[in-house]
Design an enzyme around this catalytic site. Structure first.
Site, PDB file in Angstrom:
ATOM      1  N   CYS A   8      -5.595   3.273   1.491  1.00 15.28           N
ATOM      2  CA  CYS A   8      -6.267   4.352   2.214  1.00 15.28           C
ATOM      3  C   CYS A   8      -5.481   5.637   1.965  1.00 15.28           C
ATOM      4  CB  CYS A   8      -6.438   4.038   3.697  1.00 15.28           C
ATOM      5  SG  CYS A   8      -4.934   3.924   4.650  1.00 15.28           S
ATOM      6  N   CYS A  81     -11.351   3.583   3.001  1.00 15.79           N
ATOM      7  CA  CYS A  81     -11.873   4.883   3.410  1.00 15.79           C
ATOM      8  C   CYS A  81     -12.854   5.513   2.437  1.00 15.79           C
ATOM      9  CB  CYS A  81     -10.696   5.820   3.604  1.00 15.79           C
ATOM     10  SG  CYS A  81      -9.605   5.929   2.175  1.00 15.79           S
TER      11      CYS A  81
END
Length: 136
Positions: A8, A81
């Site tokens: 992420c 993400c």
């Protein structure tokens, strides 16, 4: 043995949760799990807290940058993400690349961290089922 990278932005919350859940849900150590971020940060205190609430201690985990690793050493990359478009292309070319689209809890309440934790747990469970089926 399959090697999995959770990635992420800052490696401070979601990917740290994923690494913690993966280790706890793979007690036989059939897979290798590591998390990293596009940036190095630190593990968010609320991440540590909400994982502790479910009996998983991630206090020893540290934030790492993905550029400290070689994509060729991994079979699976799970992006928390939707940051796949920001990763170097070689990270997208692994055997299995997944985009999980879990909202970043940073800057939010502990309840939002708990929601992210539950989403991460579910995705890690699905990933482990997939990996176990594939390795048969």
């Amino acid at each position: 043995m399959k090697r999995v990278m959770f990635v992420c932005h800052k490696n401070s919350a979601r990917s740290q949760m994923a690494e913690g859940f993966a280790h706890s849900l793979d007690p036989d150590g059939k897979f290798t799990f590591i998390s990293a971020g596009l940036e190095k940060s630190s593990v968010h205190p609320l991440t540590i807290q909400v994982m502790s609430e479910v009996g998983i201690d991630i206090c020893q985990q540290t934030s790492k940058r993905i550029d400290n690793f070689n994509s060729q050493d991994f079979d699976v990359v799970a992006s928390m993400c939707g940051c796949g478009n920001m990763l170097p292309v070689e990270w997208l070319m692994v055997e299995e690349f997944q985009e999980w689209q879990i909202p970043d809890p940073e800057g939010n309440s502990v309840e939002i961290f708990r929601q992210a934790r539950e989403q991460v747990k579910q995705q890690v469970e699905y990933l482990l089922i997939f990996l176990r089926l594939k390795s048969r």
